[in-house]
Design an enzyme around this catalytic site. Structure first.
Site, PDB file in Angstrom:
ATOM      1  N   GLN A 187       0.858  -1.177   0.000  1.00 42.12           N
ATOM      2  CA  GLN A 187       0.000   0.000   0.000  1.00 42.12           C
ATOM      3  C   GLN A 187       0.897   1.231   0.000  1.00 42.12           C
ATOM      4  O   GLN A 187       1.429   1.617   1.043  1.00 42.12           O
ATOM      5  CB  GLN A 187      -0.923  -0.014   1.223  1.00 42.12           C
ATOM      6  CG  GLN A 187      -1.756  -1.300   1.331  1.00 42.12           C
ATOM      7  CD  GLN A 187      -2.867  -1.377   0.299  1.00 42.12           C
ATOM      8  OE1 GLN A 187      -3.744  -0.526   0.240  1.00 42.12           O
ATOM      9  NE2 GLN A 187      -2.823  -2.405  -0.546  1.00 42.12           N
ATOM     10  N   GLY A 214     -11.767   2.796   4.239  1.00 45.85           N
ATOM     11  CA  GLY A 214     -10.817   1.961   3.497  1.00 45.85           C
ATOM     12  C   GLY A 214      -9.882   2.767   2.593  1.00 45.85           C
ATOM     13  O   GLY A 214      -9.996   3.991   2.468  1.00 45.85           O
ATOM     14  N   HIS A 215      -9.008   2.056   1.914  1.00 46.31           N
ATOM     15  CA  HIS A 215      -8.007   2.724   1.066  1.00 46.31           C
ATOM     16  C   HIS A 215      -8.632   3.387  -0.163  1.00 46.31           C
ATOM     17  O   HIS A 215      -9.617   2.916  -0.700  1.00 46.31           O
ATOM     18  CB  HIS A 215      -6.874   1.783   0.663  1.00 46.31           C
ATOM     19  CG  HIS A 215      -7.271   0.495   0.017  1.00 46.31           C
ATOM     20  ND1 HIS A 215      -6.375  -0.510  -0.195  1.00 46.31           N
ATOM     21  CD2 HIS A 215      -8.461   0.042  -0.436  1.00 46.31           C
ATOM     22  CE1 HIS A 215      -7.002  -1.511  -0.778  1.00 46.31           C
ATOM     23  NE2 HIS A 215      -8.248  -1.218  -0.922  1.00 46.31           N
ATOM     24  N   ASN A 216      -8.042   4.503  -0.543  1.00 45.14           N
ATOM     25  CA  ASN A 216      -8.424   5.261  -1.748  1.00 45.14           C
ATOM     26  C   ASN A 216      -9.793   5.921  -1.651  1.00 45.14           C
ATOM     27  O   ASN A 216     -10.302   6.420  -2.658  1.00 45.14           O
ATOM     28  CB  ASN A 216      -8.419   4.366  -2.999  1.00 45.14           C
ATOM     29  CG  ASN A 216      -7.133   3.604  -3.152  1.00 45.14           C
ATOM     30  OD1 ASN A 216      -6.062   4.134  -2.885  1.00 45.14           O
ATOM     31  ND2 ASN A 216      -7.225   2.355  -3.528  1.00 45.14           N
TER      32      ASN A 216
END
Lengths: 337, 337, 337
Positions: free
Chosen positions: B196, B237-239
């Protein structure tokens, strides 16, 4: 540690069916117990293991005596009696009072001489820590906090400014008590923070699970009455009031200004909307959403258990058209009348 | 602190109905206020307390003037004006700049001289901390982090590598920003971790509640735009990209690569599935599951409020057979036609 | 770092369509990649970006070769291959072994000489830390804990007494492993705590997200088998057993004594009731409630996606009367027969 069955039976006031001189050295689950161990049967799901248990003795209800192939200790509530036996074999380790040299304690804090304080603990101005309390590594006690006696804080707990904690309270790692409530007012599209000037009062004998957070009150205080038991990752908003001896399972979300009565049980991952009141002796089953005040004791639900996904997708499509379906049925009734 | 009603009215630009020389010394809720205190009425659920309030004055809308038995301060938005009055009576305590001797600060970190750093804080290599920022006990700032000015980190916050934090941001205890997103790829049944390498950007005036976690981006960054307010125990969460001035209540779960517009409101314990887009000005009520992108402003729901459990069990059985029921109705329609 | 496409293709065993001498210096998402960067296409939602990408090369499946306007690296699983490329361009920084002078390590703990320990870490009596393990700032390792080799604890992780952690495990900030399970027995309205004397065993190659908590067993142990991946804010109760290579998304709540098979996938914000068994290869979609054991592999759901709120309110009213509606339909069928 080794005890005779006679000694164990006496400890929990059980009626012993078996040899009082038989020695047991530990406790174990029904299905994995070996000779020399004592077990118990409480949840009926494990009844099938009773017939084949290798335990030397089992704590059971009188009704299960026939089915028990080994020595039996008869009690009214095997789970409760079992708790007493666990403590017999696994007494709490003795904790030596003292303050770790790496702790940072304000000179204005009052810490009883019988307190145990671990490494890196921070205790800020004017906080008061009562006798026999044990504060483990990395806890942060902000200013003006009060903790009564024989309370235990596991590592990395944070108590914010002016929080009040009773006696024999247990706070598991990562608990945060007294962070600001979610008080915001909308000013032409931009949120203004409402200062949160109440605090949190945790009464005696409360236990709070890992990573749970309980917000300070906006104006009034957030209050958790005596004997309340809260599991992990529960979120309790500002001004919430929880009555004595209520139990709350993991991941429950309780919005601000909710009042919950005494002796309630809230199932895991349930949610309670803001500004509602729930009377005493209410049970909310898991995954339920409480959207209105509950005025009568009883059990309430709204969780839906899973179905095979292909069928569920069809059901969801039908749910989305349920209003139409009901209208169709009404029309049919009209036509046939 | 003591102020006259005239002074308070001036502070919030209210129209005063009452004696401008009357003195008030604190604020309180309508139902518990005493003489010498000032209160407010915003949520209609508390209207019943207005008639009997013992407050010396109440901040209300013009429409409630008739019902107000004491002095009144008329404003457009009592909740918002109340925020200003709270700050008047409870100004933020002054914070003395300085670095606690137990803090571990890398020699390559740049810490402004007006910064306040509490005990046991860790600041790793190359991080930059702007003026007036206050980092409380036990916070860990990993390498290459940037924090702008007048931001506050409550105790035990973790900012991971290269996270960027704006000005006037408030991070409550236990917040984790920039942990790895949940990026895994399945390789013949075994999960491979996807590194990540994005980071998290938190813009100005964001507030984030206790024990909330915001993951770093996989490739792109996770972005929380200015003025966003996030409650406790929220998972982002990511993004994910959250537009300015959106408010997110407790325990919401937002999966990876979700884009949420500006001025949205997400109710507690709601979930948003991955890779979806939600436009500006959307309201999601509590306990809802967003399964598709939302392309029009408006209010959306899928939470079901609780029912008495015995009835609910019957309803669930009916839901499970809803597809059959709909088919029966279709058949009946066919027969009667 | 700069690599030629030939080198990158070799690294991931891809079939290169393009100039092997072309140099790329970083990776990026399809829609934001610039010349000199390499990207990938896995999720079909991003297919629309392929035609217009400015990347120098894209990792794709053979089927997408026609649509790719730039150099292509053909592989079976672009997402998986991409993971390898990320590691090529972003190798893990080297970590220098050593113990920070502010760490508090018991003289009875056994810490391998290749271990890295950050500021303020606490390691209590008799704990054992294996080679290459990295324990970051503020972690607390209680007594009798065992950690194998090459495991990483991010800041402020808490491992309670006697927890066992395998090799190559990753624990993100705020993780709590081994806090007491929620074991309480009701004694005439007052809750008695059941001592929790089991522990937690985390096998090799497990990754656990920020602020997740995993409770110790009551009698037996809680076990997380090898290769399990757990996202943020997940709650796992006592005596849970999770089979190898199962993946659990954010905010899932798993009650006590649940057994989950191998290679399962549990969607975000789902809940699993206590004492249930789920076989291998089960998929639970997001926001589902598992209320009974699942005995066959497959996909299961009970989440309902949102609808416009005005319609949803009508639907909820219909759901509450669904039992009546079904009875009406049965009556109609009877009448028409």
């Amino acid at each position: 540690m080794i005890f005779t069955l006679g000694k164990v039976a006496g400890h929990i006031s059980a009626e012993l069916h078996g040899d009082p001189e038989c020695e047991v050295s530990d406790i174990s689950a029904l299905q994995s117990a070996r000779s020399g161990q004592i077990s118990f049967l409480s949840n009926r799901k494990y009844y099938r293991y009773l017939r084949h248990t290798k335990a030397s003795a089992v704590i059971i209800k009188r009704d299960d005596l026939e089915a028990c192939p080994v020595s039996a200790l008869l009690v009214d509530d095997p789970y409760l009696s079992f708790a007493g036996v666990v403590k017999l074999f696994h007494p709490d380790p003795e904790i030596v009072p003292g303050i770790h040299p790496s702790a940072n304690i304000s000179s204005s804090a009052k810490v009883d001489s019988s307190v145990t304080i671990g490494p890196n603990v921070v205790i800020e101005d004017n906080s008061v820590i009562g006798s026999g309390t044990f504060i483990e590594s990395g806890c942060v006690i902000q200013s003006d906090v009060s903790i009564a006696s024989n309370t235990r804080l596991y590592p990395n707990v944070v108590l914010c400014h002016a929080v009040v904690i009773g006696s024999r309270v247990i706070l598991h790692p990562g608990v945060v008590i007294g962070a600001d409530g979610f008080g915001i007012a909308n000013n032409k599209g931009v949120w203004t923070k409402i200062p949160q000037i109440g605090t949190v009062i945790i009464e005696d004998d409360v236990e709070i699970g890992a990573n749970t957070s309980i917000d300070r009150g906006a104006l009034e205080n957030t209050v958790i009455e005596q004997g309340v038991k809260i599991d992990n990752q529960v979120q309790i908003g500002h001004n919430v009031h929880i009555g004595a001896h209520t139990a709350i399972a993991g991941c429950v979300a309780i919005a601000g200004s909710v009042t919950i009565g005494k002796h309630c049980m809230i199932g895991g991952l349930s949610a309670i909307n803001g500004h509602l009141e729930i009377v005493d002796n209410v049970v909310i089953t898991g995954c339920s959403a409480v959207g209105n005040s509950i005025k009568s004791p009883g059990t309430y639900s709204s969780g839906i258990p899973v179905t095979e996904a292909r069928l569920w997708r069809r059901i969801v499509a039908r749910i989305k058209k349920l209003d139409d379906l009901a209208k169709k049925v009404a029309k049919l009734e009209e036509m046939i009348k």
